[in-house]
Write a protein that holds these residues in place. Structure first.
Motif, PDB file in Angstrom:
ATOM      1  N   ARG A   1      -4.145   6.107   0.611  1.00 55.43           N
ATOM      2  CA  ARG A   1      -3.484   4.797   0.549  1.00 55.43           C
ATOM      3  C   ARG A   1      -3.890   4.089  -0.750  1.00 55.43           C
ATOM      4  NH1 ARG A   1      -4.305   6.151   5.707  1.00 55.43           N
ATOM      5  NH2 ARG A   1      -2.697   5.642   7.226  1.00 55.43           N
TER       6      ARG A   1
ATOM      7  N   THR B   1      -4.192  12.019   3.871  1.00 55.78           N
ATOM      8  CA  THR B   1      -3.419  10.815   3.588  1.00 55.78           C
ATOM      9  C   THR B   1      -4.241   9.898   2.694  1.00 55.78           C
ATOM     10  OG1 THR B   1      -2.333  10.971   5.730  1.00 55.78           O
ATOM     11  CG2 THR B   1      -2.220   8.845   4.613  1.00 55.78           C
TER      12      THR B   1
ATOM     13  N   ILE C   1       0.869  -1.163   0.000  1.00 47.11           N
ATOM     14  CA  ILE C   1       0.000   0.000   0.000  1.00 47.11           C
ATOM     15  C   ILE C   1       0.913   1.222   0.000  1.00 47.11           C
ATOM     16  CG2 ILE C   1      -1.707   1.340   1.278  1.00 47.11           C
ATOM     17  CD1 ILE C   1      -2.874  -1.267   2.300  1.00 47.11           C
ATOM     18  N   GLU C   2       0.834   1.993  -1.079  1.00 42.65           N
ATOM     19  CA  GLU C   2       1.646   3.204  -1.197  1.00 42.65           C
ATOM     20  C   GLU C   2       0.869   4.363  -0.585  1.00 42.65           C
ATOM     21  OE1 GLU C   2       2.877   3.802  -5.244  1.00 42.65           O
ATOM     22  OE2 GLU C   2       4.049   1.954  -5.247  1.00 42.65           O
ATOM     23  N   VAL C   3       1.532   5.096   0.273  1.00 44.83           N
ATOM     24  CA  VAL C   3       0.896   6.198   0.984  1.00 44.83           C
ATOM     25  C   VAL C   3       1.353   7.524   0.387  1.00 44.83           C
ATOM     26  CG1 VAL C   3       0.613   7.316   3.232  1.00 44.83           C
ATOM     27  CG2 VAL C   3       0.791   4.827   3.096  1.00 44.83           C
TER      28      VAL C   3
ATOM     29  N   ALA D   1      -7.515   5.369  -4.357  1.00 45.18           N
ATOM     30  CA  ALA D   1      -7.072   5.082  -2.997  1.00 45.18           C
ATOM     31  C   ALA D   1      -8.141   4.247  -2.297  1.00 45.18           C
ATOM     32  CB  ALA D   1      -6.797   6.378  -2.240  1.00 45.18           C
TER      33      ALA D   1
END
Length: 134
Positions: free
Chosen positions: A57, A55, A42-44, A78
């Motif tokens: 995800r 934010t 999971i790229e934040v 996301a």
């Protein structure tokens, strides 16, 4: 005052165009293929806004196409469907470009179409009214 009308027309046209692009993508995916893959990361991303830091995800998913090709790509949305890294996750992908996919059951693309389309149409209408009656 007329300049505002033209700005609204441009912004509205951009919104309608964005809705068209998203709708086209969603149409391709509704005719797409289903696959079960694995959530590998999971790229934040964090973005600073006036109200603070937001934010997002984005799931990175690995799956195999119907013809056996392995695809690993980051979702444009996301939304990991409440899954954790390592869990299996269902996706729908475009057979022409398997890297174009979304998490199965996600309606984020349709929400984007509705949001951009509605906002664009309203702005376009306001702009046309400004230009016509100013």
């Amino acid at each position: 005052m007329v300049i505002w009308g033209y700005l609204f027309v441009v912004a509205g046209a951009a919104g309608v165009l964005a809705a068209g692009v998203l709708a086209r993508r969603e149409r391709r995916l509704t005719r797409g293929f289903a696959a079960t893959g694995q959530l590998v990361a999971i790229e934040v991303d964090q973005k600073t806004t006036k109200s603070g830091i937001s934010t997002y995800r984005y799931p990175v998913i690995r799956f195999h196409t119907a013809d056996g090709r392995e695809v690993q790509a980051r979702s444009p949305y996301a939304d990991a469907g409440g899954k954790a890294v390592g869990e299996s996750i269902d996706v729908v992908y475009s057979p022409q470009d398997p890297a174009e996919f979304r998490v199965a059951g996600s309606s984020l693309g349709l929400v984007g179409v509705a949001a951009f389309g509605t906002a664009g149409a309203v702005l376009l209408l306001i702009g046309l009214l400004f230009v016509t009656y100013a």
